[in-house]
Design a protein around this motif. Structure first.
Motif, PDB file in Angstrom:
ATOM      1  N   MET A 162    -102.175-130.441  -6.949  1.00  0.00           N
ATOM      2  CA  MET A 162    -102.594-129.634  -5.882  1.00  0.00           C
ATOM      3  C   MET A 162    -102.602-130.501  -4.867  1.00  0.00           C
ATOM      4  N   ARG A 163    -102.948-129.519  -3.754  1.00  0.00           N
ATOM      5  CA  ARG A 163    -102.868-130.536  -2.691  1.00  0.00           C
ATOM      6  C   ARG A 163    -103.622-129.717  -1.471  1.00  0.00           C
ATOM      7  N   LEU A 164    -104.895-130.453  -0.912  1.00  0.00           N
ATOM      8  CA  LEU A 164    -105.949-129.806  -0.025  1.00  0.00           C
ATOM      9  C   LEU A 164    -104.717-130.374   1.606  1.00  0.00           C
ATOM     10  N   TYR A 165    -105.107-129.086   2.459  1.00  0.00           N
ATOM     11  CA  TYR A 165    -104.551-129.446   3.655  1.00  0.00           C
ATOM     12  C   TYR A 165    -105.701-129.198   4.958  1.00  0.00           C
ATOM     13  N   ARG A 166    -105.697-130.518   5.810  1.00  0.00           N
ATOM     14  CA  ARG A 166    -107.363-129.955   6.243  1.00  0.00           C
ATOM     15  C   ARG A 166    -106.058-128.842   8.036  1.00  0.00           C
ATOM     16  N   MET A 167    -106.441-128.435   8.756  1.00  0.00           N
ATOM     17  CA  MET A 167    -105.839-127.806   9.223  1.00  0.00           C
ATOM     18  C   MET A 167    -106.755-127.420  10.805  1.00  0.00           C
TER      19      MET A 167
ATOM     20  N   SER B 200    -102.112-133.730   4.236  1.00  0.00           N
ATOM     21  CA  SER B 200    -103.053-133.456   3.364  1.00  0.00           C
ATOM     22  C   SER B 200    -103.662-135.047   1.973  1.00  0.00           C
ATOM     23  N   GLU B 201    -104.755-134.253   1.041  1.00  0.00           N
ATOM     24  CA  GLU B 201    -104.689-134.657   0.059  1.00  0.00           C
ATOM     25  C   GLU B 201    -104.250-134.559  -1.153  1.00  0.00           C
ATOM     26  N   PRO B 202    -104.315-135.180  -2.167  1.00  0.00           N
ATOM     27  CA  PRO B 202    -103.605-134.705  -3.298  1.00  0.00           C
ATOM     28  C   PRO B 202    -105.004-134.318  -4.480  1.00  0.00           C
ATOM     29  N   PHE B 203    -104.902-133.343  -4.910  1.00  0.00           N
ATOM     30  CA  PHE B 203    -106.863-133.408  -6.297  1.00  0.00           C
ATOM     31  C   PHE B 203    -106.111-132.652  -7.229  1.00  0.00           C
ATOM     32  N   THR B 204    -106.543-132.753  -8.727  1.00  0.00           N
ATOM     33  CA  THR B 204    -105.932-131.982  -9.719  1.00  0.00           C
ATOM     34  C   THR B 204    -107.086-131.331 -10.139  1.00  0.00           C
ATOM     35  N   PHE B 205    -106.896-129.599 -10.397  1.00  0.00           N
ATOM     36  CA  PHE B 205    -108.163-128.339 -10.983  1.00  0.00           C
ATOM     37  C   PHE B 205    -107.497-128.389 -11.692  1.00  0.00           C
ATOM     38  N   GLU B 206    -108.255-129.601 -13.560  1.00  0.00           N
ATOM     39  CA  GLU B 206    -107.881-128.205 -15.177  1.00  0.00           C
ATOM     40  C   GLU B 206    -106.374-128.889 -15.046  1.00  0.00           C
ATOM     41  N   GLY B 207    -105.592-130.000 -14.809  1.00  0.00           N
ATOM     42  CA  GLY B 207    -104.528-130.659 -14.902  1.00  0.00           C
ATOM     43  C   GLY B 207    -103.540-129.786 -14.097  1.00  0.00           C
ATOM     44  N   ARG B 208    -104.115-128.944 -12.918  1.00  0.00           N
ATOM     45  CA  ARG B 208    -103.207-128.817 -12.527  1.00  0.00           C
ATOM     46  C   ARG B 208    -103.181-129.649 -10.532  1.00  0.00           C
TER      47      ARG B 208
END
Length: 197
Positions: free
Chosen positions: A159-164, A149-157
């Protein structure tokens, strides 16, 4: 030129969504065995879920009728807070197959609008290369390596993106090995399954 197909399903977004799973686009209707996401009986997504959470590949499978148990899947996803949709709302199939490489995205999904509807969501999972490309391009982020996974931010949240791994049988990995990758992800998110792999 092939006609444009609109997405046949509404986003599945439980109130308590903790994780959003995004594929590319459903196969054509003639390949469906149920009216829900990952509907092709030879797609292994619901077998992966069976292995991860119930240590039983056939848990969501009605072998006699060659269908998935839709009501049980919906109930399980609702209880766990797992949302489902795709990264395209409209596509053109360039070769009349279900393969990602033969999909031309006409209208991408409004990912921001989806995330607005699920404020408790902490992670997004992409289940194929095209979905990963669309999502990472939208957020201008580096794609995670498979199974990470890699971290990302959405409007201050935060979050993490996982690649399955893709649940398609065309993806060259045994279903048990795919399940191990999914199990690791669910464990990291505190949504542990019961697999004994």
């Amino acid at each position: 030129m092939n006609e444009v197909e609109q997405h046949p399903l509404q986003p599945f977004l439980p109130e308590n969504t903790r994780i959003l799973m995004l594929g590319s686009f459903p196969p054509s209707r003639r390949r469906w065995c149920m009216d829900f996401f990952y509907p092709n009986f030879i797609n292994d997504m619901w077998r992966i879920f069976g292995i991860v959470f119930f240590a039983d590949k056939e848990h969501f499978v009605d072998k006699d009728r060659a269908v998935f148990r839709r009501e049980e899947i919906v109930s399980f996803l609702t209880e766990k807070g797992i949302a489902l949709y795709d990264t395209a709302c409209a596509v053109r199939r360039t070769k009349n197959t279900a393969s990602d490489k033969d999909l031309e995205i006409v209208t991408p999904t409004d990912i921001d609008a989806l995330l607005h509807r699920i404020p408790s969501c902490a992670a997004v999972v992409t289940t194929g290369q095209k979905a990963t490309d669309v999502f990472t391009s939208h957020f201008g982020m580096r794609p995670p390596k498979l199974g990470t996974s890699e971290p990302f931010t959405f409007e201050g949240r935060h979050m993490r993106l996982y690649r399955m791994p893709s649940s398609s049988r065309a993806y060259p990995m045994k279903v048990e090995n795919k399940a191990l990758q999914y199990e690791k992800m669910f464990s990291e998110l505190g949504m542990n399954g019961q697999s004994k792999l």
